[in-house]
Design a protein around this motif. Structure first.
Motif: not given
Length: 158
Positions: A117-119, A144-145, A150-151, A157-158
């Protein structure tokens, strides 16, 4: 993305609110070197002439051109495959960059299985239909993120 959507994202990145007059002026000052061409019909073979015309009209020399999503770049080529078409476009964009002496940046989507999901940190093989792009490129940047979904921290941030 439309010009307004890009401008909104730039305002967020610069932490400026365009609804506040002083910050709107600062946003204009900090982005006056950027021109956004929201024309999805601009053929890759007409790009150099278009950039030179725009440069003459604005008085700006463009140091970089960002191509948003290769699959939407029109090309005057009758190809039998996406690979052949993308190879032609990548080579043509590289030629435009050399002739204009400017950086050419091609944004490429990453399939979900490679980028989550970009992570997920992505590798050289991740960009969709990009084999020929990475072959003719001088540099490949990946974003990427790490905090998406995430908590641990904010997803800014990328």
């Amino acid at each position: 993305m439309t010009k307004d959507e890009v401008a909104d994202r730039i305002a967020i990145m610069l932490d400026l609110d365009p609804n506040i007059p002083e910050q709107a002026e600062e946003l204009d000052r900090r982005t006056q070197h950027i021109d956004i061409v929201d024309d999805c019909e601009l053929d890759v073979d007409a790009a150099e002439a278009y950039c030179l015309k725009l440069s003459k009209e604005t008085g700006k020399k463009y140091g970089a051109v960002i191509w948003d999503f290769l699959d939407y770049v029109p090309a005057n080529i009758s190809s039998k495959s996406d690979t052949e078409r993308n190879s032609y476009i990548a080579k043509r964009i590289r030629k435009v960059g050399k002739e204009m002496k400017s950086a050419q940046i091609i944004l490429v989507q990453v399939p979900k299985e490679k980028g989550g999901i970009g992570n997920v940190k992505i590798g050289m093989d991740a960009p969709m239909n990009a084999g020929n792009i990475t072959n003719v490129s001088h540099l490949l940047l990946t974003a990427w993120r790490p905090y998406k979904g995430s908590s641990l921290s904010n997803d800014n941030v990328m």
